[in-house]
Design a protein around this motif. Structure first.
Motif, mmCIF file in Angstrom:
data_model
loop_
_atom_site.group_PDB
_atom_site.id
_atom_site.type_symbol
_atom_site.label_atom_id
_atom_site.label_comp_id
_atom_site.label_asym_id
_atom_site.label_seq_id
_atom_site.Cartn_x
_atom_site.Cartn_y
_atom_site.Cartn_z
ATOM 1 N N GLU A 1 86.929 38.311 122.891
ATOM 2 C CA GLU A 1 85.768 38.921 123.536
ATOM 3 C C GLU A 1 85.304 40.099 122.687
ATOM 4 O OE1 GLU A 1 87.213 39.979 127.385
ATOM 5 O OE2 GLU A 1 87.102 37.937 128.155
ATOM 6 N N THR A 2 84.001 40.375 122.732
ATOM 7 C CA THR A 2 83.472 41.479 121.943
ATOM 8 C C THR A 2 83.084 42.635 122.865
ATOM 9 O OG1 THR A 2 82.605 39.866 120.405
ATOM 10 C CG2 THR A 2 81.779 42.098 120.191
ATOM 11 N N VAL A 3 83.479 43.842 122.482
ATOM 12 C CA VAL A 3 83.184 45.028 123.278
ATOM 13 C C VAL A 3 81.734 45.425 123.047
ATOM 14 C CG1 VAL A 3 83.856 47.392 123.754
ATOM 15 C CG2 VAL A 3 85.545 45.766 122.908
ATOM 16 N N LEU A 4 80.951 45.528 124.123
ATOM 17 C CA LEU A 4 79.554 45.950 123.958
ATOM 18 C C LEU A 4 79.422 47.450 124.177
ATOM 19 C CD1 LEU A 4 77.547 43.060 125.600
ATOM 20 C CD2 LEU A 4 77.789 43.594 123.192
ATOM 21 N N GLY A 5 79.862 47.915 125.360
ATOM 22 C CA GLY A 5 79.863 49.357 125.580
ATOM 23 C C GLY A 5 81.192 49.863 125.101
ATOM 24 N N GLY A 6 81.241 51.005 124.509
ATOM 25 C CA GLY A 6 82.536 51.440 124.024
ATOM 26 C C GLY A 6 82.505 52.918 123.704
ATOM 27 N N PRO A 7 83.512 53.464 123.177
ATOM 28 C CA PRO A 7 84.794 52.809 122.924
ATOM 29 C C PRO A 7 85.590 52.600 124.215
ATOM 30 C CG PRO A 7 84.888 55.108 122.304
ATOM 31 C CD PRO A 7 83.488 54.855 122.727
ATOM 32 N N ILE A 8 86.467 51.609 124.215
ATOM 33 C CA ILE A 8 87.291 51.378 125.391
ATOM 34 C C ILE A 8 88.755 51.434 125.004
ATOM 35 C CG2 ILE A 8 85.550 49.918 126.493
ATOM 36 C CD1 ILE A 8 87.413 47.513 125.815
ATOM 37 N N GLN A 9 89.592 51.510 126.033
ATOM 38 C CA GLN A 9 91.026 51.563 125.786
ATOM 39 C C GLN A 9 91.666 50.422 126.560
ATOM 40 O OE1 GLN A 9 92.566 55.540 126.338
ATOM 41 N NE2 GLN A 9 94.600 54.680 126.678
ATOM 42 N N ILE A 10 92.557 49.694 125.936
ATOM 43 C CA ILE A 10 93.218 48.587 126.638
ATOM 44 C C ILE A 10 94.727 48.666 126.435
ATOM 45 C CG2 ILE A 10 91.223 47.073 126.360
ATOM 46 C CD1 ILE A 10 92.961 45.493 124.317
ATOM 47 N N THR A 11 95.466 48.017 127.313
ATOM 48 C CA THR A 11 96.906 47.872 127.135
ATOM 49 C C THR A 11 97.170 46.408 126.809
ATOM 50 O OG1 THR A 11 97.264 49.572 128.778
ATOM 51 C CG2 THR A 11 99.163 48.220 128.191
ATOM 52 N N ALA A 12 97.873 46.166 125.712
ATOM 53 C CA ALA A 12 98.111 44.790 125.283
ATOM 54 C C ALA A 12 99.053 44.081 126.235
ATOM 55 C CB ALA A 12 98.679 44.781 123.865
ATOM 56 N N THR A 13 98.704 42.842 126.628
ATOM 57 C CA THR A 13 99.598 42.056 127.489
ATOM 58 C C THR A 13 100.127 40.823 126.757
ATOM 59 O OG1 THR A 13 97.672 40.934 128.375
ATOM 60 C CG2 THR A 13 98.548 42.760 129.659
ATOM 61 N N ALA A 14 99.433 40.387 125.711
ATOM 62 C CA ALA A 14 99.930 39.264 124.914
ATOM 63 C C ALA A 14 99.439 39.470 123.491
ATOM 64 C CB ALA A 14 99.414 37.940 125.456
ATOM 65 N N VAL A 15 100.326 39.287 122.533
ATOM 66 C CA VAL A 15 99.946 39.520 121.142
ATOM 67 C C VAL A 15 100.280 38.294 120.305
ATOM 68 C CG1 VAL A 15 100.268 42.007 121.295
ATOM 69 C CG2 VAL A 15 102.159 40.561 120.565
ATOM 70 N N GLY A 16 99.729 38.270 119.093
ATOM 71 C CA GLY A 16 100.063 37.226 118.116
ATOM 72 C C GLY A 16 99.830 35.826 118.645
ATOM 73 N N GLU A 17 100.852 34.990 118.553
ATOM 74 C CA GLU A 17 100.716 33.581 118.907
ATOM 75 C C GLU A 17 100.571 33.369 120.418
ATOM 76 O OE1 GLU A 17 100.363 30.936 116.915
ATOM 77 O OE2 GLU A 17 100.296 32.364 115.274
ATOM 78 N N ASP A 18 100.858 34.410 121.225
ATOM 79 C CA ASP A 18 100.840 34.233 122.674
ATOM 80 C C ASP A 18 99.466 34.468 123.290
ATOM 81 O OD1 ASP A 18 103.536 33.753 122.584
ATOM 82 O OD2 ASP A 18 104.024 35.880 122.749
ATOM 83 N N THR A 19 98.499 34.968 122.514
ATOM 84 C CA THR A 19 97.199 35.255 123.107
ATOM 85 C C THR A 19 96.532 33.960 123.557
ATOM 86 O OG1 THR A 19 96.106 35.103 120.981
ATOM 87 C CG2 THR A 19 96.832 37.281 121.648
ATOM 88 N N THR A 20 95.643 34.091 124.545
ATOM 89 C CA THR A 20 94.931 32.933 125.069
ATOM 90 C C THR A 20 94.242 32.183 123.942
ATOM 91 O OG1 THR A 20 94.278 34.600 126.647
ATOM 92 C CG2 THR A 20 93.578 32.360 127.101
ATOM 93 N N LEU A 21 93.660 32.983 123.024
ATOM 94 C CA LEU A 21 92.919 32.416 121.908
ATOM 95 C C LEU A 21 93.789 31.489 121.076
ATOM 96 C CD1 LEU A 21 90.134 32.765 120.647
ATOM 97 C CD2 LEU A 21 91.094 34.516 119.184
#
Lengths: 710, 45
Positions: free
Chosen positions: A308-328
């Motif tokens: 997903e692309t951030v339109l309004g920003g900057p934003i802060q997120i907490t990672a829940t899945a990284v690397g090979e585990d991402t939905t993508l």
């Protein structure tokens, strides 16, 4: 270097020292520079890099469009990339190992040795052809043998190795008849020389090796280009993100990010991981995942997906899945299943080899049996069989595909297109239906002038829009084409935010809404703000490309996850043959599969994750350079330059390439049609073999160079 | 035909010289960046 009777003995240690030398000053970092093209660019890049901390040396390779850098450990490439972008040069960090080409060098050394030996033996053969007899002829033959045998053993090794590995699993490949021809020609000639005979095929064995090695070198270069294309694409993905560590923003490689890390993302950046939103609200563009162009609003705690692309920003997120585990990535892996069909595609070269290899063995063996039966002279029969084996022009066949493919990929590369697989061009030439994704592929987001805006403020808006290089601002400039810009002073651009200026004492602003975090674009005069609605417009050339595809005989279909009314409007402007709106990724895949089952060969052009399945299932696929990593990996051709005309150009070039390859096969076949009967009847001489081989190889290469775009 | 005793080794020697030259060009990276080398000549540093 010492002069030695055996060129292989001097060449082999030399090849080793070459390999060692390469690892001495091994570059620690590699930057991909997609747009450099001139002497000035080399100079700028090298000067900028030389002044950066941590860099010991930097050298640009213009051919490969990259810079190799030797730097101290723990140096931060991000600072270099920043410095380069300030100098106006786009750079990406290349991941993984730097490209070394020891295999390519070893092949070229073999090519050089066989070329040297071929020329000398050919020179000696001229004496024999022009009538040397008895002792003189035998002497020339012996000298030829002493050059040819070691040279052939050294140079033809790649063929022997490949042939052996094919035979071990009871298969025939192109290298089996080649190795057999070289070995039999050498062995037979040696026997003839010892027996004082008058036909020696040393020059033929060597020129066979030389021309075929030339084909291998070209082939190898092309594969390397495809490999480095894949690497260039990987480099365009962000490899670094900003992590919040105890309140500080620190740039970290993406691989170091773990679940639970807090990341800071600026407006316009793409989410590299799955995560939850830590700020009150954010507007996101999900078109890469869903195909829907309307932005969505997310609130604190909402789950966000990579891509997903951030339109309004900057934003802060907490990672829940990284690397090979991402939905993508998980979705991208599913696509891999559809891809397996594509890897099963047999290239033209392999199909030709499948016919050629058994045929030539049968003919040669038939000649041997026939002549033994007719004359009971085994030596004569063997001579004729060897002549047949040599004269069947495997060199024209071996050069037919790589020579054309090298010319075609090189041409596309110069026009900003990367070919990522070695059968891509052949498949692309066969497509007869084009399917396009809409959002991001044919259209782009634009800003519209609000209806409520008083006419006298239009020139002010234009003045501000002209001051910014942002693509959305540029779309406003185009929309306000017939207005004269107002005179503004004190113009300031805040990167990622907007432009401010002074208009006869009034403070004017174009950019992100300062009042909230929605990502909406507003135009403000003092405290009165007007929201600018978003829409989409066709990319320049989109209509031209669709029209051209139709004249090339390809019906064009539009598949989009977007709403039906929007899709219809765009479809009407483009004049496509069919449009399906509101489709899910599965629908896209099904549509492509249906077309394939109906006997069509589909070209899929798309950029988002929702296209990836369809792209993998299609016969060939093209993606713009701005596409998601997963889509770029599924694509056969990636248009890095971003111009949509690349689609038609790629098809035209690949069609032209296919035509040349088929012509080359035709040339090789017609040589054989003349040469084989002569050889079978026992009229073949070493001179004829040498002529046929050189002539056919040269015509094939010249024909490959005739490649054009249309 | 005695001249062959000199001429044949001569031609082989010349051929080997050319081969040595070719191997040297490979060893000194002269085929790595043909476009870059063509352009670098325009930079006067």
């Amino acid at each position: 270097m010492t002069i030695s009777a055996c060129p292989a003995c001097t060449a082999a240690p030399m090849a080793e020292s070459t390999a060692q030398r390469g690892s001495d000053a091994a570059p620690t970092h590699e930057l991909v520079l997609p747009h450099i093209h001139c002497a000035g660019c080399i100079r700028t890049v090298e000067t900028v890099l030389a002044n950066q901390p941590g860099i010991q040396s930097a050298r640009v390779n213009l051919t490969q469009k990259r810079a190799r850098i030797v730097a101290v450990e723990a140096a931060d490439p991000l600072a270099w990339i920043d410095a380069l972008s300030r100098a106006g040069i786009e750079a990406h960090e290349s991941t993984g190992q730097t490209l070394t080409d020891d295999a390519g060098r070893a092949l070229i050394v073999r090519l050089g040795v066989s070329g040297f030996a071929m020329m000398n033996v050919m020179l000696l053969s001229v004496a024999v052809w022009s009538g040397a007899t008895d002792a003189t002829r035998d002497m020339f033959h012996w000298i030829s043998a002493s050059i040819a045998l070691p040279a052939a053993i050294f140079s033809a090794q790649p063929f022997f190795v490949n042939a052996w590995s094919a035979l071990r699993v009871r298969r025939l490949n192109m290298d089996v008849p080649i190795s057999l021809a070289i070995l039999l020609a050498c062995g037979m000639s040696l026997y003839e020389v010892m027996a004082g005979g008058d036909h020696a095929y040393f020059d033929a064995a060597l020129s066979l090796t030389f021309f075929l090695l030339a084909g291998r070198v070209l082939d190898q270069r092309m594969r390397r280009a495809a490999r480095s294309a894949a690497k260039d694409l990987a480099a365009m993905e962000p490899t670094r993100v900003t992590r919040i560590e105890e309140g500080h923003h620190v740039s970290r490689p993406l691989t170091e990010i773990a679940v639970g890390d807090q990341l800071w993302l600026t407006a316009g950046s793409r989410l590299p991981v799955d995560g939850t939103l830590d700020v009150a609200e954010a507007r996101l563009d999900r078109s890469m995942l869903t195909g829907e162009s309307d932005p969505v609003m997310r609130h604190r705690g909402a789950a966000l997906q990579a891509g997903e692309t951030v339109l309004g920003g900057p934003i802060q997120i907490t990672a829940t899945a990284v690397g090979e585990d991402t939905t993508l990535r998980r979705m991208a892996r599913l696509v891999g299943i559809a891809e397996s069909a594509k890897s099963a595609y047999t290239g033209l070269a392999d199909r030709a080899a499948a016919i050629y290899a058994p045929a030539v063995h049968l003919i040669a063996f038939g000649a041997f049996v026939g002549w033994v039966w007719a004359t009971s002279d085994i030596r004569l029969a063997l001579n004729i069989a060897v002549a047949t084996l040599i004269i069947t022009c495997p060199c024209a066949l071996g050069l037919a595909v790589p020579a054309v493919a090298t010319a075609a990929t090189g041409r596309l590369f110069r026009n900003g297109m990367l070919v990522t697989s070695d059968t891509a061009l052949e498949r692309l030439a066969e497509v007869d239906v084009a399917v396009f994704d809409k959002t991001g592929t044919l259209t782009r987001a634009v800003l519209l002038t609000p209806d409520t805006l008083p006419d006298d403020l239009h020139p002010v808006l234009l003045g501000l829009a002209q001051a910014s290089h942002h693509p959305l601002a540029q779309s406003l400039v185009r929309a306000l084409g017939d207005v004269t810009a107002a005179k503004l002073t004190d113009i300031r651009e805040v990167p990622g935010e907007g432009v401010s200026a002074d208009w006869f004492g009034a403070q004017v602003w174009l950019g992100r809404d300062p009042a909230d975090n929605s990502g909406d674009t507003v135009f403000c005069v003092n405290d009165t703000c007007y929201a600018l609605p978003r829409s989409e417009e066709l990319l320049p050339n989109a209509r031209e490309v669709v029209g051209k595809l139709k004249t090339m005989g390809l019906p064009v279909y539009l598949l989009t996850g977007d709403r039906s009314d929007k899709a219809q409007a765009i479809a009407q402007q483009l004049g496509v043959d069919g449009v399906t709106a509101g489709v899910t990724p599965e629908d896209k895949l099904r549509q492509v599969t249906n077309l394939t089952e109906a006997g069509h060969k589909v070209l899929m052009v798309g950029d988002g994750l929702n296209d990836t399945g369809a792209m993998a299932a299609a016969h060939a696929s093209i993606a713009p350079g701005s596409a998601l990593e997963a889509s770029r990996n599924a694509a056969d051709v990636v248009i890095v330059s971003g111009a949509l005309t690349g689609v038609t150009q790629a098809i035209a070039t690949s069609r032209s390439a296919r035509k040349r390859i088929l012509e080359n096969f035709g040339l090789a076949a017609s040589y054989n049609a003349v040469a084989i009967p002569l050889a079978l009847m026992g009229f073949a001489t070493p001179l004829m073999a040498a002529l046929a081989m050189s002539l056919s190889s040269v015509t094939v290469i010249l024909n490959a160079l005739r490649l054009k775009d249309s | 035909m005695n001249i062959l005793v000199i001429l044949v080794p001569c031609s082989l020697l010349l051929g080997l010289l050319a081969l040595a030259g070719f191997l040297w060009t490979i060893q000194s990276d002269q085929y790595d960046d043909p476009d870059g080398d063509a352009n670098r000549i325009l930079n006067d540093d």
